[in-house]
Design an enzyme around this catalytic site. Structure first.
Site, PDB file in Angstrom:
ATOM      1  N   GLY A   1      31.569  41.988  38.471  1.00 34.84           N
ATOM      2  CA  GLY A   1      31.481  42.691  39.575  1.00 34.84           C
ATOM      3  C   GLY A   1      30.057  43.424  39.870  1.00 34.84           C
ATOM      4  N   GLY A   2      29.999  44.631  39.085  1.00 35.14           N
ATOM      5  CA  GLY A   2      28.612  45.422  39.398  1.00 35.14           C
ATOM      6  C   GLY A   2      27.430  44.756  38.911  1.00 35.14           C
TER       7      GLY A   2
ATOM      8  N   GLU B   1      42.042  45.390  42.653  1.00 30.71           N
ATOM      9  CA  GLU B   1      41.939  46.244  43.454  1.00 30.71           C
ATOM     10  C   GLU B   1      42.865  45.919  44.743  1.00 30.71           C
ATOM     11  OE1 GLU B   1      37.705  45.759  43.674  1.00 30.71           O
ATOM     12  OE2 GLU B   1      37.294  46.657  41.759  1.00 30.71           O
TER      13      GLU B   1
ATOM     14  N   ASN C   1      31.454  38.700  41.964  1.00 35.18           N
ATOM     15  CA  ASN C   1      32.487  39.421  42.957  1.00 35.18           C
ATOM     16  C   ASN C   1      31.674  40.341  43.507  1.00 35.18           C
ATOM     17  OD1 ASN C   1      34.484  40.448  44.269  1.00 35.18           O
ATOM     18  ND2 ASN C   1      35.835  41.077  42.427  1.00 35.18           N
ATOM     19  N   TRP C   2      31.371  40.249  44.668  1.00 36.80           N
ATOM     20  CA  TRP C   2      30.286  41.323  45.201  1.00 36.80           C
ATOM     21  C   TRP C   2      31.078  42.508  45.840  1.00 36.80           C
ATOM     22  CZ3 TRP C   2      26.017  37.733  47.850  1.00 36.80           C
ATOM     23  CH2 TRP C   2      25.050  37.459  46.837  1.00 36.80           C
TER      24      TRP C   2
HETATM   25  P1  PGA Z   1      33.169  44.962  37.110  1.00 34.23           P
HETATM   26  O1  PGA Z   1      33.932  44.262  38.127  1.00 34.23           O
HETATM   27  O2  PGA Z   1      32.292  43.836  36.507  1.00 34.23           O
HETATM   28  O3  PGA Z   1      32.137  45.790  37.954  1.00 34.23           O
HETATM   29  O4  PGA Z   1      33.923  45.743  35.966  1.00 34.23           O
HETATM   30  C1  PGA Z   1      34.449  43.026  37.876  1.00 34.23           C
HETATM   31  C2  PGA Z   1      35.582  42.731  38.777  1.00 34.23           C
HETATM   32  O5  PGA Z   1      36.230  43.510  39.267  1.00 34.23           O
HETATM   33  O6  PGA Z   1      35.978  41.654  39.031  1.00 34.23           O
END
Ligand code: PGA
Length: 268
Positions: free
Chosen positions: A247-248, A108, A15-16
């Site tokens: 994510g990150g 989010e 998930n960018w």
């Molecule tokens: P993260 O984000 O790996 O940066 O914690 C995960 C996500 O929000 O899908």
């Protein structure tokens, strides 16, 4: 490979979010990943990347010969193929572009864009109506975790799938059966470097699996929240963790590639 074989493999989804800023950086990232995965076709998990909308076509074009699939991060809640919905993208537009996966219910979006169950139901309906695979995110906040409300929160978030039980179950044709993945993402673990203990993750995945079983819904269950190249190997060993939403750590080709490798192990 038939659809069932594909669905039995683990999932590693990037998930960018609203990254990277430039198209050039995006091209670098996807090209680097493509090169790393080029000679590896055996035992890979399902690898999916979700770029921001502005980079969707660029990434899609670069994935032509790749084993990776592409995913949108959002879809319009209005049940319209096209029309006067400024700033929105319809499920039909995604389909037309060759994008067949979409993330719905990310915390989010719930937090910053106030997406509630009513909106999420419409998004899921719209996505399923257009044969998109839905990655549905659920998870509790820190306060809910600390007051032992995790199960109650997940139960109410999963409840909206009841609306779709019929369509998820009752299609005779596997090829058009709506596809669903659940991503369990504790809100307090997202982007914080914190994760629940492995026992907690196992227990929650077990709980989700039981709930889905009661609803007679089959869906792989992914874990998300501070997944990185250091913890992915251990996460892959947890019972009922069918993959990860990252994510990150998916913004660096090296760390995302390592996570993919760690889920090859799970694949056997
Ligand atoms: P993260 O984000 O790996 O940066 O914690 C995960 C996500 O929000 O899908």
């Amino acid at each position: 490979m038939n659809i069932n074989q594909q669905w039995q493999r683990p999932w590693v989804v990037a998930n960018w979010k609203m990254n990277p800023v430039t198209t050039t950086e995006t091209i670098h990232l996807i090209t680097e990943l493509n090169e790393k995965l080029l000679n590896q076709t055996e035992s890979l998990p399902n690898v999916v990347v979700a770029p921001s909308f502005i980079h969707l076509t660029t990434v899609k074009d670069l994935l032509n010969a790749s084993i990776m699939d592409i995913c949108a991060q959002n879809v319009c809640a209005q049940n319209a193929q096209k029309g006067a919905f400024t700033g929105e993208i319809s499920a039909s537009q995604l389909q037309n572009l060759g994008v067949s996966n979409v993330i719905i219910g990310h915390s989010e979006r719930r937090q910053y864009f106030l997406e509630n169950n009513d909106v999420l139901i419409e998004k899921i309906r719209h996505a399923f109506d257009n044969n998109l695979t839905v990655i549905f995110c659920i998870g509790e906040t820190k306060a809910q975790y600390e007051t032992q409300q995790t199960q109650a929160v997940l139960e109410s978030q999963l409840q909206i799938l009841e609306n779709f039980k019929q369509s998820l179950q009752n299609s005779l044709d596997e090829a058009v059966k709506p596809k669903l993945l659940i991503a369990y993402e504790p809100v307090w673990a997202i982007g914080t470097g914190l994760t629940p203990t492995f026992d907690e993750i196992a227990n929650v995945h077990h709980f989700i699996s039981e709930m889905l079983g009661t609803m007679q819904i089959y869906a792989p269950i992914l874990y998300g929240g501070s997944v990185n190249a250091e913890n992915a190997k251990d996460l892959a060993t947890i019972d009922l963790v069918d993959g990860v939403l990252v994510g990150g750590a998916s913004l660096q080709a090296t760390s995302f590639y390592q996570i993919i490798q760690d889920f090859c192990v799970k694949n056997g």
